[in-house]
Scaffold this active site. Structure first.
Site: not given
Length: 241
Positions: A14-16, A37, A41, A111-112, A170, A200
């Site tokens: 859920g980072k984005t 960003k 990938t 990323a990750g 997240g 949520p």
């Protein structure tokens, strides 16, 4: 410097969407926002990536993607297999610093997890955070296993003298199980930092207008929202049965 590094305890947590919520709340307060960003990938040319999703959900943000690699792998591996130059921490820092001169808030979405390799030297997002002197926000899952992953990420940050601002969950489930409810109390201890929100599950599927309206209720005042950890934990306990 108004730069926040948004990292996670892993991938697909859920980072984005958390980044989009932070951007939406800042925009609602009249701030200018940029989202960086460093390496996208798993997508080919022309396909909408994470920064496009943040802009769709949050509104008019400046978006920058430094590199894109087609295979869904760690950035260093994806760059090597694509025969493309990797993105290093120096390049990330330069881009973030430039954006910071032009915006009130710069969100750098990794990323990750924190220590995913960006190049063959073993450089990571943590190295970029150190160069920038930036705050770090960790996005973590809600359920079983998150305490260990969060503690390891926090330990890695402290070992590098980086500042952990806090943790945001997240993907908070509609029906939280016992582990998720208990983790609301235990995550701050594992992280050594406060719990600063819970987004949520499914929030990314909301219409943008509803997402922007609701985002303020998912983030704590430290992130310019109105989410309260104690109230949330009490309501989750009652709702969880």
């Amino acid at each position: 410097m108004p730069v926040v590094i948004v990292t996670g305890t892993g991938t697909e947590i859920g980072k984005t969407v958390v980044t989009a919520a932070m951007a939406a709340v800042a925009l609602a307060r009249g701030r200018t926002v940029a989202v960086l960003k460093p390496a996208q990938t798993g997508l080919g040319p022309g396909a909408p990536g994470d920064v496009a999703e943040v802009a769709r959900l949050a509104g008019p943000v400046t978006t920058v993607e430094l590199a894109r690699f087609p295979e869904p792998l760690a950035p260093a591996t994806a760059a090597r297999r694509a025969g493309a130059p990797p993105v290093g921490p120096d390049e990330i820092a330069v881009a973030a610093e430039k954006l910071a001169t032009e915006h009130d808030l710069v969100l750098v979405e990794g990323a990750g997890g924190l220590l995913v390799r960006f190049d063959e030297s073993g450089a990571t997002l943590a190295d970029a955070a150190r160069l920038l002197g930036a705050r770090v926000l960790v996005v973590a899952p809600a359920g079983l296993g998150t305490l260990n992953m969060t503690a390891l990420t926090a330990e890695a940050l402290r070992a590098r003298s980086l500042t952990l601002d806090g943790v945001v969950i997240g993907r908070w489930p509609a029906v939280p199980d016992l582990a998720a409810r208990c983790n609301l109390a235990d995550l701050p201890d594992s992280a050594g930092a406060p719990l600063l929100g819970a987004v949520p599950e499914g929030a990314g599927g909301l219409a943008p207008e509803e997402f922007r309206e609701r985002a303020v209720s998912w983030l704590a005042p430290r992130l310019d929202g109105r989410w309260d950890a104690e109230t949330f934990a009490r309501e989750a306990s009652v709702g969880g049965g």
